[in-house]
Design a protein around this motif. Structure first.
Motif, PDB file in Angstrom:
ATOM      1  N   ASN A 119      30.639  45.238  48.302  1.00 41.80           N
ATOM      2  CA  ASN A 119      31.329  44.923  49.552  1.00 41.80           C
ATOM      3  C   ASN A 119      31.339  43.419  49.824  1.00 41.80           C
ATOM      4  OD1 ASN A 119      32.057  47.563  50.144  1.00 41.80           O
ATOM      5  ND2 ASN A 119      30.167  47.952  51.286  1.00 41.80           N
TER       6      ASN A 119
ATOM      7  N   ARG B 182      33.992  41.830  47.687  1.00 43.77           N
ATOM      8  CA  ARG B 182      35.327  42.070  48.252  1.00 43.77           C
ATOM      9  C   ARG B 182      35.608  41.156  49.441  1.00 43.77           C
ATOM     10  NH1 ARG B 182      33.327  47.413  47.598  1.00 43.77           N
ATOM     11  NH2 ARG B 182      34.156  48.301  45.681  1.00 43.77           N
ATOM     12  N   GLU B 183      34.619  40.990  50.306  1.00 42.91           N
ATOM     13  CA  GLU B 183      34.781  40.115  51.473  1.00 42.91           C
ATOM     14  C   GLU B 183      35.000  38.670  51.039  1.00 42.91           C
ATOM     15  OE1 GLU B 183      31.269  40.762  53.822  1.00 42.91           O
ATOM     16  OE2 GLU B 183      31.808  42.856  54.236  1.00 42.91           O
TER      17      GLU B 183
ATOM     18  N   ARG C  82      36.191  37.629  48.147  1.00 45.58           N
ATOM     19  CA  ARG C  82      37.511  37.525  47.519  1.00 45.58           C
ATOM     20  C   ARG C  82      38.587  37.416  48.598  1.00 45.58           C
ATOM     21  NH1 ARG C  82      38.966  42.391  44.057  1.00 45.58           N
ATOM     22  NH2 ARG C  82      39.231  43.259  46.125  1.00 45.58           N
ATOM     23  N   ALA C  83      38.486  38.229  49.645  1.00 42.98           N
ATOM     24  CA  ALA C  83      39.463  38.186  50.742  1.00 42.98           C
ATOM     25  C   ALA C  83      39.439  36.834  51.454  1.00 42.98           C
ATOM     26  CB  ALA C  83      39.184  39.315  51.742  1.00 42.98           C
TER      27      ALA C  83
ATOM     28  N   GLU D 244      36.491  44.538  39.537  1.00 43.26           N
ATOM     29  CA  GLU D 244      37.466  45.045  40.498  1.00 43.26           C
ATOM     30  C   GLU D 244      37.193  44.511  41.906  1.00 43.26           C
ATOM     31  OE1 GLU D 244      38.176  49.342  42.368  1.00 43.26           O
ATOM     32  OE2 GLU D 244      38.490  49.273  40.194  1.00 43.26           O
ATOM     33  N   ALA D 245      35.914  44.314  42.232  1.00 41.48           N
ATOM     34  CA  ALA D 245      35.536  43.835  43.568  1.00 41.48           C
ATOM     35  C   ALA D 245      35.696  42.320  43.721  1.00 41.48           C
ATOM     36  CB  ALA D 245      34.100  44.242  43.877  1.00 41.48           C
ATOM     37  N   GLY D 246      35.816  41.597  42.596  1.00 37.44           N
ATOM     38  CA  GLY D 246      36.033  40.158  42.708  1.00 37.44           C
ATOM     39  C   GLY D 246      35.114  39.276  41.895  1.00 37.44           C
TER      40      GLY D 246
END
Length: 190
Positions: A72, A75-76, A78-79, A110-112
């Protein structure tokens, strides 16, 4: 301030070691742009990995739930435009640990976390120690027991040492191949 150990950067005596825990974890929340990791060991003894690895060896199923918080966070980041890169220098044939790690890396990618692989035979000129490089200006040289248990990171901001680690990062990324390409060649497809 952690214990003093021989073998710090540039052959100097290590004077500060950030142990595993909140202060070390803060490094992953506070970098601004990039985080790079060079991994050179064929196995690690991380407490949180023991049970998922044992289950994988029994069932051949990759369990990602144990590291949901990490995924998580990736992902954060990467965003938010932060970039993660990692090169794993591995011996072939792969150790059981690296086989499992490569399978697990699919979810990290995949998550970054752009995880790439480099056969140890092609890693001449790279250091024999693991490190994190944050924003190309701070090195966290990692220290492990002989068994692979992480005991802490030596924080280095001395310019010549940082430049050397940036060079090693660039060389490792240049020679490494994607996780998927390396996996296609080296994973036991049982």
């Amino acid at each position: 301030m952690g214990p003093s150990l021989p073998g710090g950067a540039g052959g100097q005596v290590l004077t500060e070691l950030i142990p595993p825990g909140p202060e070390f974890a803060k490094l992953f929340r506070t970098f601004e742009h990039t985080a790079f990791r060079l991994e050179v060991r064929d196995s690690y003894d991380a407490t949180g990995e023991r049970e998922p690895l044992r289950r994988f060896l029994e069932t051949r199923v990759i369990d990602q739930e144990w590291r949901a918080d990490w995924l998580n966070m990736l992902r954060e980041h990467r965003a938010a435009g932060k970039r993660w890169h990692r090169v794993r220098v591995v011996s072939t044939p792969l150790s059981v640990y690296n086989d499992w790690g490569m399978r697990s890396a699919a979810a990290s990618n995949e998550a970054g976390d752009d995880i790439r692989y480099l056969d140890r035979r092609d890693a001449a000129g790279l250091p024999e120690h693991d490190y994190w490089l944050f924003d190309s200006r701070t090195v966290a040289k990692m220290h492990f027991t002989n068994e692979g248990r992480f005991i802490g990171a030596e924080m280095i901001e001395e310019p010549t040492v940082v430049v050397q680690h940036n060079y090693w990062r660039d060389a490792a990324l240049h020679h490494a191949i994607t996780r998927d390409d390396f996996a296609a060649e080296h994973l036991d497809q049982r």
